[in-house]
Each structure stands twice: as C-alpha cells, then as structure tokens.
Design a protein around this motif. Structure first.
Motif, PDB file in Angstrom:
ATOM      1  N   SER A 357      15.442  35.090 -36.581  1.00 23.86           N
ATOM      2  CA  SER A 357      14.852  36.154 -37.391  1.00 23.86           C
ATOM      3  C   SER A 357      14.317  35.603 -38.703  1.00 23.86           C
ATOM      4  N   LEU A 358      15.065  34.711 -39.333  1.00 20.94           N
ATOM      5  CA  LEU A 358      14.598  34.127 -40.589  1.00 20.94           C
ATOM      6  C   LEU A 358      13.282  33.381 -40.379  1.00 20.94           C
ATOM      7  N   VAL A 360      10.870  33.707 -37.991  1.00 22.34           N
ATOM      8  CA  VAL A 360       9.667  34.457 -37.628  1.00 22.34           C
ATOM      9  C   VAL A 360       9.353  35.580 -38.606  1.00 22.34           C
ATOM     10  N   LYS A 361      10.330  36.037 -39.348  1.00 24.03           N
ATOM     11  CA  LYS A 361      10.083  37.172 -40.232  1.00 24.03           C
ATOM     12  C   LYS A 361      10.038  36.751 -41.701  1.00 24.03           C
ATOM     13  N   HIS A 362      11.089  36.198 -42.214  1.00 22.68           N
ATOM     14  CA  HIS A 362      11.046  35.753 -43.608  1.00 22.68           C
ATOM     15  C   HIS A 362      10.020  34.648 -43.827  1.00 22.68           C
ATOM     16  N   LEU A 363       9.958  33.697 -42.891  1.00 20.95           N
ATOM     17  CA  LEU A 363       9.094  32.529 -43.079  1.00 20.95           C
ATOM     18  C   LEU A 363       7.751  32.669 -42.381  1.00 20.95           C
ATOM     19  N   MET A 364       7.584  33.684 -41.554  1.00 21.49           N
ATOM     20  CA  MET A 364       6.295  33.978 -40.899  1.00 21.49           C
ATOM     21  C   MET A 364       5.799  32.816 -40.033  1.00 21.49           C
ATOM     22  N   GLN A 365       6.724  32.097 -39.421  1.00 22.39           N
ATOM     23  CA  GLN A 365       6.344  31.005 -38.528  1.00 22.39           C
ATOM     24  C   GLN A 365       6.256  31.524 -37.088  1.00 22.39           C
ATOM     25  N   PRO A 366       5.319  31.038 -36.294  1.00 27.08           N
ATOM     26  CA  PRO A 366       5.185  31.519 -34.912  1.00 27.08           C
ATOM     27  C   PRO A 366       6.472  31.317 -34.122  1.00 27.08           C
ATOM     28  N   TRP A 367       6.829  32.301 -33.338  1.00 24.51           N
ATOM     29  CA  TRP A 367       8.061  32.201 -32.564  1.00 24.51           C
ATOM     30  C   TRP A 367       8.018  31.029 -31.598  1.00 24.51           C
ATOM     31  N   GLN A 368       6.808  30.644 -31.164  1.00 25.57           N
ATOM     32  CA  GLN A 368       6.708  29.514 -30.232  1.00 25.57           C
ATOM     33  C   GLN A 368       7.196  28.216 -30.869  1.00 25.57           C
ATOM     34  N   ALA A 369       7.079  28.096 -32.212  1.00 26.77           N
ATOM     35  CA  ALA A 369       7.571  26.891 -32.879  1.00 26.77           C
ATOM     36  C   ALA A 369       9.093  26.814 -32.805  1.00 26.77           C
ATOM     37  N   GLY A 370       9.750  27.945 -32.972  1.00 28.67           N
ATOM     38  CA  GLY A 370      11.205  27.972 -32.838  1.00 28.67           C
ATOM     39  C   GLY A 370      11.635  27.747 -31.407  1.00 28.67           C
ATOM     40  N   ALA A 394      11.424  38.240 -32.129  1.00 27.58           N
ATOM     41  CA  ALA A 394      10.112  38.366 -32.766  1.00 27.58           C
ATOM     42  C   ALA A 394       9.509  39.758 -32.618  1.00 27.58           C
ATOM     43  N   GLY A 395      10.090  40.575 -31.749  1.00 28.21           N
ATOM     44  CA  GLY A 395       9.588  41.937 -31.581  1.00 28.21           C
ATOM     45  C   GLY A 395       8.399  42.046 -30.653  1.00 28.21           C
ATOM     46  N   CYS A 396       8.066  40.971 -29.931  1.00 28.78           N
ATOM     47  CA  CYS A 396       6.856  40.999 -29.116  1.00 28.78           C
ATOM     48  C   CYS A 396       7.140  41.012 -27.623  1.00 28.78           C
ATOM     49  N   GLY A 397       8.414  41.152 -27.237  1.00 28.08           N
ATOM     50  CA  GLY A 397       8.751  41.217 -25.827  1.00 28.08           C
ATOM     51  C   GLY A 397       8.673  42.623 -25.290  1.00 28.08           C
ATOM     52  N   THR A 398       8.836  42.766 -23.971  1.00 25.44           N
ATOM     53  CA  THR A 398       8.791  44.105 -23.381  1.00 25.44           C
ATOM     54  C   THR A 398       9.989  44.932 -23.811  1.00 25.44           C
ATOM     55  N   ASP A 399      11.114  44.250 -24.002  1.00 28.81           N
ATOM     56  CA  ASP A 399      12.338  44.907 -24.450  1.00 28.81           C
ATOM     57  C   ASP A 399      12.795  44.123 -25.671  1.00 28.81           C
ATOM     58  N   ALA A 400      12.325  44.510 -26.829  1.00 23.14           N
ATOM     59  CA  ALA A 400      12.515  43.691 -28.022  1.00 23.14           C
ATOM     60  C   ALA A 400      13.171  44.467 -29.148  1.00 23.14           C
ATOM     61  N   PRO A 402      13.042  45.969 -32.637  1.00 26.00           N
ATOM     62  CA  PRO A 402      11.861  46.396 -33.400  1.00 26.00           C
ATOM     63  C   PRO A 402      11.515  45.377 -34.468  1.00 26.00           C
ATOM     64  N   TYR A 403      10.234  45.141 -34.643  1.00 29.13           N
ATOM     65  CA  TYR A 403       9.846  44.109 -35.604  1.00 29.13           C
ATOM     66  C   TYR A 403      10.358  44.437 -37.007  1.00 29.13           C
ATOM     67  N   PHE A 404      10.459  45.717 -37.300  1.00 26.27           N
ATOM     68  CA  PHE A 404      10.884  46.079 -38.653  1.00 26.27           C
ATOM     69  C   PHE A 404      12.388  45.911 -38.850  1.00 26.27           C
ATOM     70  N   ARG A 405      13.106  45.480 -37.808  1.00 25.88           N
ATOM     71  CA  ARG A 405      14.521  45.133 -37.979  1.00 25.88           C
ATOM     72  C   ARG A 405      14.583  43.677 -38.416  1.00 25.88           C
ATOM     73  N   VAL A 406      14.799  43.465 -39.697  1.00 23.19           N
ATOM     74  CA  VAL A 406      14.814  42.124 -40.262  1.00 23.19           C
ATOM     75  C   VAL A 406      16.250  41.815 -40.700  1.00 23.19           C
ATOM     76  N   PHE A 407      16.876  40.857 -40.060  1.00 24.08           N
ATOM     77  CA  PHE A 407      18.245  40.508 -40.414  1.00 24.08           C
ATOM     78  C   PHE A 407      18.316  40.004 -41.853  1.00 24.08           C
ATOM     79  N   ASN A 408      19.278  40.524 -42.602  1.00 23.80           N
ATOM     80  CA  ASN A 408      19.575  39.995 -43.925  1.00 23.80           C
ATOM     81  C   ASN A 408      20.582  38.866 -43.740  1.00 23.80           C
ATOM     82  N   PRO A 409      20.178  37.603 -43.952  1.00 29.70           N
ATOM     83  CA  PRO A 409      21.078  36.491 -43.632  1.00 29.70           C
ATOM     84  C   PRO A 409      22.355  36.484 -44.468  1.00 29.70           C
TER      85      PRO A 409
END
Length: 488
Positions: A357-358, A360-370, A394-400, A402-409
């Motif tokens: 989550s950190l 793809v969301k906080h750092l905005m790096q493509p999920w494919q890199a992770g 990343a929120g982009c799967g069929t069963d994901a 929600p993108y707006f769920r951002v874990f607070n580390p």
C-alpha cells in the motif's frame, strides 16, 4: 506353453511445480498398470520469459530438487534433471525410453499453458500422449463458474461455493516403491543448473537455510508444527508479525512439496476451534481464487484487470523505489518487512499489504514494480498469488480493496506490532526506542533519540513522504481517474 505377458511400456513423469511424492495424481497415473517410470524435471527459463524463477525462488528450487531426488532414488527411480525447451526435451526423453505416455501436473501461468500446448503438439506428432493432472490446486478453474456461468470475479462467493461443496477427497499416500527405468545419458546436475550464486559472488541467501527446509519432509514438518501450535489461535495471531502465528507453508505450497488437499485435511483433523480452522481454510481458498483469476484473465500479471487503471497517473521514481526495496522508507513497519524479505526470502502477509500500500499509494509507484521485486526476492514467488494480491492492494483487480483505502503505516504498526517486537528484530537501529515511538521515531523527543543512539536522517531515515500528504496525492489521482457516475 504358458504365454508370458509383455511388460507395459515405461512412462515418463514430468515434474513441474509439484515436487513431492504424496498426493501426486500424475505419479499415481504414471505407475498404473505396473509401469516403470522415468521422473524428470526440466529447467525451461526460455519458456517462462520475464517470469523465469527469481533469485530467491531458484535458491528454494535447488533445495527442493535435492530433496525430491533423494526421495525418488530411495524408492528406485532417480530424478533426471534437464535444461532446455520442454517441447524438445520431453519428446526426446520419451522416445529414448520408449514411453507412450507422459504424465505431468497442469500449469496455470500463461507461459506454462503455452508450454503444455507445445509439448502436447510435439508428442502428438510422435504418436505419444501427454496427460495433465491436477496436482497444484483443489479444483480446476476451467469449467467452474458462478451461477451465471461466468468465471468468478469476487472472492467471497467463490469461497462460499467451494466451502459448500465439502472437503476434497482424501490425499493419496506416497508410493513405497517406484520402479525406475535407466535414464538416457547427458542429464544435468544440481550444480550445473546454476540455481545458486556461484563461488565468488555475494551469498545473498546465506540466512535462508536457518529458517527454511525446502522439500517434502520440510513441508510435512512445518504443517505438523503449525497445526499443533498455532492453528487454534489463527484468527488473532495470523496478523501479528512479531510472533509465529502464520503457517509459513506458502513456499512449500508454491513448489508443490505439499498439496492444498493435504493441508486442508490436516487442518480439519487437527481438532482446532472451528472458527480458526475456517479462517485458515479461507486463506487456502484465496490462493485458489488467485489461480482461478489467472486462468480466466491471463493478462493479470502485467495489466490491471480494471481497464480504467491503464490510465492511472503513476509517478515512477527510481529513488523512491530503491528506498522501498532497501527498507529505508522511514516507516518502521514497512522497513522491517522489506528487510525481513531480503534476509529470509519471505515477508509476513499483513506486512506485505502494508508495504504494498505504501508503494502504490503514498509513493505512487506502479504496482508492477512491486510485483517484480517480490517475484525476484520471495521464496514463495507465485505468479497467481503475487499478481492477484498486488492488484488487490492497488485497487485495480476484479475483487480489490477500494483505492481510497490507504493504510496508515503508523497505525498499522501500532495495531499489529504494539510492542515493536517485529520492528526491533529487523530494524535494529530502532531497537532501544520505547514502544510509544517505535512506529513513529520522528515524534520522539530529541533526548530519547540521542539516548537510543538514533540520528534521524542519518542512522535511520525520516519518512520519504508524510502519511497525510501521500494519502491526499493518491486520492486526488484516483478521483481524476474515476468516470462520471462511478460509485464512491
């Protein structure tokens, strides 16, 4: 004169990701009718392409093949190791021993399906048959769908359906004896397969052996330890990375050293509380769901299953990616996880979610890199589970999620590692911090930091991005992506 019955032609047993002897339906089929068997494993990196085994997986594979080879030799059929394109190697070996039938477990990755097709065609041209068996999962994904007849796209109804279907048939026992056939000359050795760093190179896997025992025997021991000690508390303990609350079976399942059928029945037989057992079985079903998705959506490892995410405004940044990979993000729970990964080839599942989550969301790096980093550094690197889980986070799967769920580390660390046991183990420069600051060292008074020998920005980094800032940027990007009329 009494006629002497002719011995049946030998069979070739092609091991893939099912490196065991118990509950092995391809092995059982190969032995049927009293046939002699040539077991073979083919390292076919060319077929796998970009998804060839990563470094940590290759370390595990060497140990697993060593274990399997010893088990087979003890039963009378040594394992033949080969390298090259399977559609060339398998037909040649079948011809050399006069095998009419080749038995193997079915592969589900896109490259493995193509590999199966090529081998099948090459054998058919030679008048031989390839028989594929279910050895890696509970239920074949083809021909299995929802009430509408379509493949499942959501985990909950998928799991509900499989649970309602009842337990799978009992696992098959391992054969006491496997009559072998003399192998053709020219096979590889474990050393010649070069699955481990050669002498003179850094031994990045030097710590793996203290934690892991690759092979069927190691898998059985880990399953036994888990069902005896941890299954009964699985509901709560599975989320606590500072203790041994998870099964640790993922690499054994990934390499097929134990089947999900064996794990399922062992969990049922353990006598643990029903709730804990069901929770664990649902984790097995999540793995099953990932294979279901991969079979029906073979683009999953490379492309978002929700098409609108193809236009997501990622901000690739090598410096941020490197900080994440090296466990230098400034968020202790994430850094502990990334360092655990590098040191042991594995990361606790709860921490995988927080770290992903950190990125793809906080750092905005493509999920494919992770996903690619996990593929190279996990001993349990599994294309289905890895890609499905990254798309979930990343929120982009069929069963994901929600993108707006951002874990607070910070909150995640405080909730699941409240005393900081996990962080202290893998981020030793923070080990002396009081629990109140172990997940947010930047809030510790200067005197406490000095007394603990910590210099923020030097001995331990400050956060690469503040949580509120990273969350706001991620939500803004997601809002710009959403189409008019989309649900919040």
């Amino acid at each position: 004169m009494t006629a002497i019955a002719a011995s049946p032609a030998p069979a070739l047993l092609w091991f893939r990701h099912d490196l065991r002897l118990a509950d092995h339906r391809a092995l059982a089929a190969a032995l049927a009718g009293g046939r002699r068997v040539l077991p073979v494993f083919v390292l076919d990196d060319e077929a796998a392409g970009d998804w060839a085994h990563g470094g940590a997986a290759r370390w595990w594979l060497k140990g697993s093949l060593d274990s399997l080879g010893r088990s087979l030799a003890a039963r009378g059929a040594p394992l033949l190791l080969a390298r090259g394109r399977a559609e060339t190697v398998i037909p040649a070996l079948a011809a050399a021993i006069g095998a009419a039938e080749i038995h193997a477990g079915r592969g589900y990755e896109p490259w493995a399906r193509e590999q199966s097709r090529r081998v099948h065609e090459a054998l058919r041209e030679a008048g031989r048959a390839l028989a594929l068996h279910t050895t890696a999962i509970l239920r074949e994904p083809h021909g299995f769908g929802s009430g509408s007849g379509k493949p499942y796209a959501v985990y909950s109804p998928f799991a509900k359906t499989l649970l309602a279907a009842g337990d799978p048939p009992p696992p098959l026992p391992a054969p006491d004896r496997i009559p072998g056939v003399e192998a053709p000359a020219g096979g590889e050795t474990l050393d010649s397969l070069a699955l481990y760093p050669v002498r003179g190179e850094p031994d990045w896997a030097r710590g793996f052996g203290a934690l892991w025992q690759p092979g069927e025997e190691g898998a059985a021991a880990r399953l036994s330890r888990f069902t005896a000690r941890a299954l009964g508390r699985y509901d709560s303990d599975r989320n606590l990375p500072g203790i041994e609350g998870s099964s640790g079976l993922s690499p054994h399942l990934r390499w097929g050293e134990i089947s999900p059928v064996q794990v399922w029945h062992a969990a049922r037989a353990a006598g643990a509380a029903a709730g804990a057992t069901e929770t664990f079985l649902k984790e097995i079903l999540w793995r099953e769901f990932a294979y279901h998705l991969l079979w029906h959506r073979p683009e999953m490892p490379a492309r978002a299953l929700r098409g609108e995410f193809d236009a997501f405004p990622w901000v690739p940044d090598q410096a941020l990616l490197t900080a994440w990979q090296q466990g230098r993000t400034g968020y202790p729970i994430v850094d502990a996880g990334m360092r655990q990964l590098w040191r042991t080839g594995w990361m606790h599942n709860r921490v995988r979610m927080i770290a992903a989550s950190l990125l793809v969301k906080h750092l905005m790096q493509p999920w494919q890199a992770g996903e690619a980093w996990f593929h190279d550094t996990l001993v349990d690197a599994d294309l289905a589970s890895n890609s499905a889980s990254w798309q979930w986070v990343a929120g982009c799967g069929t069963d994901a999620a929600p993108y707006f769920r951002v874990f607070n580390p910070v909150l995640q660390g405080e909730k699941f590692d409240p005393e900081g046991a996990y962080v202290r183990r893998f981020v030793p420069e923070l080990a002396k911090l009081p629990a109140a600051f172990i997940h947010k060292p930047w809030e510790a008074p200067a005197g406490i930091l000095a007394g603990c020998g910590i210099r923020l920005g030097a001995s331990y980094p400050r956060p690469v991005v503040e949580h509120a800032e990273g969350r706001a940027r991620a939500l803004a990007a997601f809002a710009a992506l959403r189409k008019p009329g989309d649900a919040a």
